[in-house]
Design a protein around this motif. Structure first.
Motif, PDB file in Angstrom:
ATOM      1  N   LYS A 123      13.854  37.072  21.951  1.00 46.19           N
ATOM      2  CA  LYS A 123      12.395  37.030  21.864  1.00 46.19           C
ATOM      3  C   LYS A 123      11.778  36.575  23.182  1.00 46.19           C
ATOM      4  O   LYS A 123      10.798  37.137  23.651  1.00 46.19           O
ATOM      5  CB  LYS A 123      11.946  36.106  20.730  1.00 46.19           C
ATOM      6  N   TYR A 124      12.352  35.542  23.783  1.00 44.47           N
ATOM      7  CA  TYR A 124      11.787  35.047  25.045  1.00 44.47           C
ATOM      8  C   TYR A 124      11.953  36.057  26.174  1.00 44.47           C
ATOM      9  O   TYR A 124      11.127  36.122  27.072  1.00 44.47           O
ATOM     10  CB  TYR A 124      12.356  33.678  25.420  1.00 44.47           C
ATOM     11  N   THR A 125      13.015  36.869  26.128  1.00 43.73           N
ATOM     12  CA  THR A 125      13.196  37.923  27.139  1.00 43.73           C
ATOM     13  C   THR A 125      12.051  38.920  27.054  1.00 43.73           C
ATOM     14  O   THR A 125      11.481  39.326  28.063  1.00 43.73           O
ATOM     15  CB  THR A 125      14.527  38.674  26.920  1.00 43.73           C
ATOM     16  N   LEU A 126      11.706  39.302  25.833  1.00 40.64           N
ATOM     17  CA  LEU A 126      10.610  40.244  25.633  1.00 40.64           C
ATOM     18  C   LEU A 126       9.280  39.632  26.078  1.00 40.64           C
ATOM     19  O   LEU A 126       8.509  40.260  26.792  1.00 40.64           O
ATOM     20  CB  LEU A 126      10.540  40.673  24.164  1.00 40.64           C
ATOM     21  N   ARG A 127       9.020  38.383  25.670  1.00 42.21           N
ATOM     22  CA  ARG A 127       7.771  37.726  26.060  1.00 42.21           C
ATOM     23  C   ARG A 127       7.659  37.593  27.577  1.00 42.21           C
ATOM     24  O   ARG A 127       6.596  37.805  28.147  1.00 42.21           O
ATOM     25  CB  ARG A 127       7.677  36.340  25.412  1.00 42.21           C
ATOM     26  N   MET A 145      12.606  47.213  33.249  1.00 43.11           N
ATOM     27  CA  MET A 145      13.039  46.578  31.993  1.00 43.11           C
ATOM     28  C   MET A 145      14.564  46.544  31.899  1.00 43.11           C
ATOM     29  O   MET A 145      15.134  45.592  31.370  1.00 43.11           O
ATOM     30  CB  MET A 145      12.477  47.344  30.790  1.00 43.11           C
ATOM     31  N   ILE A 146      15.219  47.585  32.408  1.00 40.66           N
ATOM     32  CA  ILE A 146      16.681  47.616  32.422  1.00 40.66           C
ATOM     33  C   ILE A 146      17.207  46.523  33.362  1.00 40.66           C
ATOM     34  O   ILE A 146      18.115  45.772  33.007  1.00 40.66           O
ATOM     35  CB  ILE A 146      17.204  49.010  32.841  1.00 40.66           C
ATOM     36  N   ASP A 147      16.617  46.414  34.545  1.00 39.27           N
ATOM     37  CA  ASP A 147      17.033  45.397  35.518  1.00 39.27           C
ATOM     38  C   ASP A 147      16.888  43.987  34.959  1.00 39.27           C
ATOM     39  O   ASP A 147      17.656  43.090  35.289  1.00 39.27           O
ATOM     40  CB  ASP A 147      16.217  45.502  36.814  1.00 39.27           C
ATOM     41  N   ARG A 148      15.877  43.788  34.099  1.00 38.90           N
ATOM     42  CA  ARG A 148      15.624  42.458  33.529  1.00 38.90           C
ATOM     43  C   ARG A 148      16.363  42.227  32.214  1.00 38.90           C
ATOM     44  O   ARG A 148      16.157  41.215  31.555  1.00 38.90           O
ATOM     45  CB  ARG A 148      14.128  42.254  33.346  1.00 38.90           C
ATOM     46  N   PHE A 171      16.520  46.526  28.123  1.00 37.89           N
ATOM     47  CA  PHE A 171      16.990  47.809  27.609  1.00 37.89           C
ATOM     48  C   PHE A 171      18.175  48.313  28.428  1.00 37.89           C
ATOM     49  O   PHE A 171      18.438  47.838  29.519  1.00 37.89           O
ATOM     50  CB  PHE A 171      15.882  48.877  27.696  1.00 37.89           C
ATOM     51  N   GLU A 172      18.841  49.311  27.878  1.00 38.68           N
ATOM     52  CA  GLU A 172      19.871  50.037  28.604  1.00 38.68           C
ATOM     53  C   GLU A 172      19.715  51.529  28.296  1.00 38.68           C
ATOM     54  O   GLU A 172      19.227  51.891  27.231  1.00 38.68           O
ATOM     55  CB  GLU A 172      21.272  49.539  28.240  1.00 38.68           C
ATOM     56  N   LYS A 173      20.109  52.354  29.263  1.00 34.03           N
ATOM     57  CA  LYS A 173      20.030  53.805  29.067  1.00 34.03           C
ATOM     58  C   LYS A 173      21.152  54.247  28.143  1.00 34.03           C
ATOM     59  O   LYS A 173      22.240  53.708  28.173  1.00 34.03           O
ATOM     60  CB  LYS A 173      20.172  54.534  30.411  1.00 34.03           C
ATOM     61  N   VAL A 174      20.847  55.265  27.356  1.00 34.49           N
ATOM     62  CA  VAL A 174      21.850  55.853  26.471  1.00 34.49           C
ATOM     63  C   VAL A 174      22.169  57.227  27.046  1.00 34.49           C
ATOM     64  O   VAL A 174      21.292  58.077  27.141  1.00 34.49           O
ATOM     65  CB  VAL A 174      21.302  56.003  25.041  1.00 34.49           C
TER      66      VAL A 174
END
Length: 113
Positions: free
Chosen positions: A22-26, A102-105, A108-111
């Motif tokens: 949750k904190y990652t998203l915030r 967002m991937i770097d942080r 998310f990751e690419k599929v």
């Protein structure tokens, strides 16, 4: 909402990483909705102050196991395919730039399809 998501016309899918919290998203600009989900809305314009262009909307479920995403018109009511032709190249580049950030942080990751 699904485990993997992409926007209309995009050849790349994305999913939440195992470590997303949750904190990652915030920390990355997501705001908690009244339902407890997390939502991010970002403009895909050359000038962020413009209110006319497309918006990237990403919603993550409150238990951080599913997501949905779309590119919408400025009012957020209609999904748009920015990948249908080259006239939206700048919007495509901005989309990939935001998602790569967002991937770097670690959100998310690419599929690979």
């Amino acid at each position: 909402m699904k485990k993997e998501a992409t926007v209309l016309g995009c050849p790349v899918s994305y999913r939440l990483t195992e470590t997303t919290k949750k904190y990652t998203l915030r920390d990355n600009g997501f705001q908690e909705t009244n339902a407890g989900n997390f939502q991010l809305v970002r403009p895909l314009d050359a000038t962020p102050q413009s209110k006319q262009g497309f918006k990237l909307k990403i919603t993550v479920s409150k238990d951080i196991d599913a997501m949905k995403m779309s590119v919408t018109t400025a009012n957020g009511l209609k999904a748009v395919d920015i990948f249908k032709n080259e006239s939206f190249k700048m919007n495509q580049d901005k989309f990939y730039f935001l998602m790569d950030g967002m991937i770097d942080r670690g959100c998310f990751e690419k599929v690979e399809g």
